[in-house]
Design a protein around this motif. Structure first.
Motif, PDB file in Angstrom:
ATOM      1  N   LEU A 166      30.152  77.304  89.409  1.00 44.98           N
ATOM      2  CA  LEU A 166      28.838  77.532  90.634  1.00 44.98           C
ATOM      3  C   LEU A 166      30.299  77.875  92.139  1.00 44.98           C
ATOM      4  O   LEU A 166      31.138  77.099  91.782  1.00 44.98           O
ATOM      5  N   ASP A 167      30.325  79.749  92.493  1.00 39.76           N
ATOM      6  CA  ASP A 167      30.709  79.910  93.255  1.00 39.76           C
ATOM      7  C   ASP A 167      29.655  80.269  94.508  1.00 39.76           C
ATOM      8  O   ASP A 167      29.170  80.893  94.603  1.00 39.76           O
ATOM      9  N   GLU A 168      31.117  79.284  95.261  1.00 35.28           N
ATOM     10  CA  GLU A 168      29.950  78.722  96.362  1.00 35.28           C
ATOM     11  C   GLU A 168      28.240  79.039  97.166  1.00 35.28           C
ATOM     12  O   GLU A 168      28.182  79.677  98.043  1.00 35.28           O
ATOM     13  N   PRO A 169      27.887  77.582  96.688  1.00 30.71           N
ATOM     14  CA  PRO A 169      26.837  77.305  96.577  1.00 30.71           C
ATOM     15  C   PRO A 169      26.176  77.416  98.360  1.00 30.71           C
ATOM     16  O   PRO A 169      25.322  77.406  98.160  1.00 30.71           O
ATOM     17  N   SER A 170      27.409  76.765  98.211  1.00 32.90           N
ATOM     18  CA  SER A 170      26.929  76.676 100.070  1.00 32.90           C
ATOM     19  C   SER A 170      26.975  78.157 101.156  1.00 32.90           C
ATOM     20  O   SER A 170      26.434  77.629 102.093  1.00 32.90           O
ATOM     21  N   TRP A 171      27.347  78.937 100.201  1.00 32.12           N
ATOM     22  CA  TRP A 171      27.402  80.326 101.122  1.00 32.12           C
ATOM     23  C   TRP A 171      26.026  80.448 101.898  1.00 32.12           C
ATOM     24  O   TRP A 171      25.212  80.997 101.388  1.00 32.12           O
ATOM     25  N   GLY A 172      25.726  80.965 103.083  1.00 34.58           N
ATOM     26  CA  GLY A 172      25.083  81.213 103.678  1.00 34.58           C
ATOM     27  C   GLY A 172      22.836  80.619 103.657  1.00 34.58           C
ATOM     28  O   GLY A 172      22.084  81.223 103.767  1.00 34.58           O
ATOM     29  N   ILE A 173      23.668  79.566 103.530  1.00 32.17           N
ATOM     30  CA  ILE A 173      22.476  78.185 103.751  1.00 32.17           C
ATOM     31  C   ILE A 173      22.039  77.525 105.082  1.00 32.17           C
ATOM     32  O   ILE A 173      24.019  77.106 104.969  1.00 32.17           O
ATOM     33  N   ALA A 174      20.899  77.606 105.229  1.00 32.26           N
ATOM     34  CA  ALA A 174      21.238  75.948 106.630  1.00 32.26           C
ATOM     35  C   ALA A 174      22.176  74.940 105.848  1.00 32.26           C
ATOM     36  O   ALA A 174      21.993  74.354 104.496  1.00 32.26           O
ATOM     37  N   PRO A 175      22.537  73.672 107.175  1.00 33.84           N
ATOM     38  CA  PRO A 175      23.103  72.669 106.747  1.00 33.84           C
ATOM     39  C   PRO A 175      22.471  71.129 106.121  1.00 33.84           C
ATOM     40  O   PRO A 175      23.063  71.455 105.358  1.00 33.84           O
ATOM     41  N   LYS A 176      21.227  71.126 106.308  1.00 34.26           N
ATOM     42  CA  LYS A 176      20.225  70.787 105.404  1.00 34.26           C
ATOM     43  C   LYS A 176      20.365  70.901 104.293  1.00 34.26           C
ATOM     44  O   LYS A 176      20.424  69.918 103.222  1.00 34.26           O
ATOM     45  N   PHE A 177      20.153  72.401 103.520  1.00 30.96           N
ATOM     46  CA  PHE A 177      19.731  72.623 102.416  1.00 30.96           C
ATOM     47  C   PHE A 177      21.714  72.405 101.671  1.00 30.96           C
ATOM     48  O   PHE A 177      21.941  72.096 100.435  1.00 30.96           O
ATOM     49  N   VAL A 178      22.592  72.824 102.667  1.00 29.48           N
ATOM     50  CA  VAL A 178      24.121  72.387 101.757  1.00 29.48           C
ATOM     51  C   VAL A 178      23.548  71.269 101.188  1.00 29.48           C
ATOM     52  O   VAL A 178      24.457  71.105 100.187  1.00 29.48           O
ATOM     53  N   THR A 179      24.032  70.090 102.354  1.00 30.94           N
ATOM     54  CA  THR A 179      23.481  68.643 101.442  1.00 30.94           C
ATOM     55  C   THR A 179      22.505  68.936  99.845  1.00 30.94           C
ATOM     56  O   THR A 179      23.085  68.087  99.329  1.00 30.94           O
ATOM     57  N   LYS A 180      21.335  69.487 100.183  1.00 29.57           N
ATOM     58  CA  LYS A 180      20.327  69.166  98.966  1.00 29.57           C
ATOM     59  C   LYS A 180      21.404  69.784  98.136  1.00 29.57           C
ATOM     60  O   LYS A 180      21.325  69.074  96.764  1.00 29.57           O
ATOM     61  N   VAL A 181      21.895  71.078  98.090  1.00 31.27           N
ATOM     62  CA  VAL A 181      22.633  71.210  96.375  1.00 31.27           C
ATOM     63  C   VAL A 181      23.602  70.339  96.337  1.00 31.27           C
ATOM     64  O   VAL A 181      23.609  70.296  95.265  1.00 31.27           O
ATOM     65  N   LEU A 182      24.028  70.170  96.906  1.00 24.97           N
ATOM     66  CA  LEU A 182      25.453  69.152  96.661  1.00 24.97           C
ATOM     67  C   LEU A 182      24.916  68.123  95.664  1.00 24.97           C
ATOM     68  O   LEU A 182      25.301  67.509  95.053  1.00 24.97           O
ATOM     69  N   GLU A 183      24.209  67.845  96.277  1.00 20.78           N
ATOM     70  CA  GLU A 183      23.034  66.092  95.889  1.00 20.78           C
ATOM     71  C   GLU A 183      23.165  66.687  94.220  1.00 20.78           C
ATOM     72  O   GLU A 183      22.561  66.242  93.404  1.00 20.78           O
ATOM     73  N   VAL A 184      21.808  68.049  94.366  1.00 16.50           N
ATOM     74  CA  VAL A 184      21.763  68.718  93.060  1.00 16.50           C
ATOM     75  C   VAL A 184      22.734  68.816  92.268  1.00 16.50           C
ATOM     76  O   VAL A 184      22.550  68.458  90.942  1.00 16.50           O
ATOM     77  N   ILE A 185      23.871  69.816  92.427  1.00 13.55           N
ATOM     78  CA  ILE A 185      24.533  69.421  91.312  1.00 13.55           C
ATOM     79  C   ILE A 185      25.545  68.101  90.968  1.00 13.55           C
ATOM     80  O   ILE A 185      25.569  68.393  89.529  1.00 13.55           O
ATOM     81  N   GLN A 186      25.422  66.773  91.490  1.00 10.20           N
ATOM     82  CA  GLN A 186      25.875  65.264  91.318  1.00 10.20           C
ATOM     83  C   GLN A 186      24.606  65.233  90.243  1.00 10.20           C
ATOM     84  O   GLN A 186      24.869  64.449  89.117  1.00 10.20           O
ATOM     85  N   GLY A 224      18.485  78.720 101.274  1.00  7.73           N
ATOM     86  CA  GLY A 224      18.978  77.323 100.130  1.00  7.73           C
ATOM     87  C   GLY A 224      17.415  77.637  99.428  1.00  7.73           C
ATOM     88  O   GLY A 224      18.406  76.639  97.834  1.00  7.73           O
ATOM     89  N   GLU A 225      16.407  78.172  99.031  1.00  7.13           N
ATOM     90  CA  GLU A 225      15.370  78.328  98.614  1.00  7.13           C
ATOM     91  C   GLU A 225      16.148  78.870  97.136  1.00  7.13           C
ATOM     92  O   GLU A 225      15.998  78.660  95.963  1.00  7.13           O
ATOM     93  N   GLN A 226      16.668  80.503  97.821  1.00  4.12           N
ATOM     94  CA  GLN A 226      17.383  80.944  96.325  1.00  4.12           C
ATOM     95  C   GLN A 226      18.226  80.400  95.879  1.00  4.12           C
ATOM     96  O   GLN A 226      18.413  80.742  95.083  1.00  4.12           O
ATOM     97  N   GLN A 227      19.102  79.273  96.447  1.00  6.06           N
ATOM     98  CA  GLN A 227      19.988  79.093  95.662  1.00  6.06           C
ATOM     99  C   GLN A 227      19.843  77.836  95.187  1.00  6.06           C
ATOM    100  O   GLN A 227      20.420  77.690  93.754  1.00  6.06           O
ATOM    101  N   MET A 228      18.408  77.266  95.382  1.00  2.20           N
ATOM    102  CA  MET A 228      18.250  76.341  94.109  1.00  2.20           C
ATOM    103  C   MET A 228      17.524  77.326  92.758  1.00  2.20           C
ATOM    104  O   MET A 228      18.184  76.674  91.939  1.00  2.20           O
ATOM    105  N   LEU A 229      17.167  77.734  93.276  1.00  5.58           N
ATOM    106  CA  LEU A 229      16.938  79.092  91.431  1.00  5.58           C
ATOM    107  C   LEU A 229      17.429  79.845  91.166  1.00  5.58           C
ATOM    108  O   LEU A 229      18.177  79.741  89.786  1.00  5.58           O
ATOM    109  N   ALA A 230      18.898  79.981  91.894  1.00 10.94           N
ATOM    110  CA  ALA A 230      20.090  80.547  91.475  1.00 10.94           C
ATOM    111  C   ALA A 230      20.434  79.060  89.994  1.00 10.94           C
ATOM    112  O   ALA A 230      21.177  79.736  88.895  1.00 10.94           O
ATOM    113  N   ILE A 231      20.772  78.819  90.590  1.00  9.55           N
ATOM    114  CA  ILE A 231      21.239  77.345  89.864  1.00  9.55           C
ATOM    115  C   ILE A 231      20.268  76.681  88.537  1.00  9.55           C
ATOM    116  O   ILE A 231      20.880  76.595  87.651  1.00  9.55           O
TER     117      ILE A 231
END
Length: 234
Positions: A158-178, A138-145
């Motif tokens: 963004l290509d599959e930003p929820s790939w390979g990350i914990a559910p709690k980070f999926v929600t956070k990533v989507l919030e960041v995208i918004q 999840g932290e790596q995905q934040m860095l990638a974005i």
């Protein structure tokens, strides 16, 4: 902002996508969804210049780009966050961010951009000197974005930003995208998690075997009975 018309892409002699047409309006989140192997990532890579278009056209801000090399598309305002993140694992968080701004010459603005990314992603501020490869998925995905945003894109893909990350980070990533979208950056989101993607998208396209088979407002697609049956198991 982005218009793809009748795009066709082949890998060697194998047809990957046969007929993709879609649009991204300025300031919008557009989701491209569908099952594995249907051409979602290939479409993004074609827009970024990593896959050649065998036919069709790609126009960005009124300019045809489908024959431009990838490195000339980035300064125009296109940035891709690839599937699997593709960070530099043996470099620090800060160094990864700096490399995201490789095409920019305005050094003071680059430093300001780094500060903005560390404010937008507080976890990266805590990990600034840590090697990227030692962080969680999840932290790596934040860095990638954040690295993708360092190029100052007008359109972030963004290509599959929820790939390979914990559910709690999926929600956070989507919030960041918004959050990123609210700053004026348009988003083209490829995501296998159809429910999550369409839940935040202004508009969506469904791709199947290399063709767009449905399109509409995100919530309309999410509420469509055929979508529920085919992709959500409802």
């Amino acid at each position: 902002m982005l218009e793809i018309k009748n795009l066709k892409v082949c890998y060697d002699d194998v047809l990957a996508i046969s007929d993709v047409s879609l649009q991204v309006e300025p300031g919008k989140i557009v989701a491209l969804v569908g099952g594995n192997g249907n051409g979602k990532s290939t479409t993004l890579r074609a827009v970024a210049g990593l896959n050649a278009a065998a036919a069709g056209s790609i126009t960005f801000n009124g300019e045809a780009i489908h024959r431009l090399p990838a490195h000339k598309r980035v300064p125009m305002g296109l940035s891709l966050v690839p599937e699997g993140r593709r960070l530099f694992p043996r470099l620090t968080v800060l160094r990864n961010l700096q490399l995201g701004a490789f095409t920019r010459m305005d050094k003071h603005e680059v430093l300001r951009g780094i500060d903005e990314m560390l404010d937008l992603f507080p976890i990266l501020k805590e990990r600034a000197t840590q090697l990227a490869g030692t962080m969680s998925g999840g932290e790596q995905q934040m860095l990638a974005i954040a690295r993708g945003l360092m190029a100052r894109p007008k359109l972030l893909m963004l290509d599959e930003p929820s790939w390979g990350i914990a559910p709690k980070f999926v929600t956070k990533v989507l919030e960041v995208i918004q959050q990123v979208n609210q700053t004026g950056v348009s988003i083209l989101l490829v995501e296998q998690n159809l429910q999550k993607a369409l839940g935040i998208a202004h508009y969506g396209y469904v791709i199947q075997t290399g063709r767009i088979v449905m399109q509409g407002k995100g919530q309309d697609l999410l509420n469509d009975d055929s979508i529920k049956k085919a992709y959500l198991g409802l």
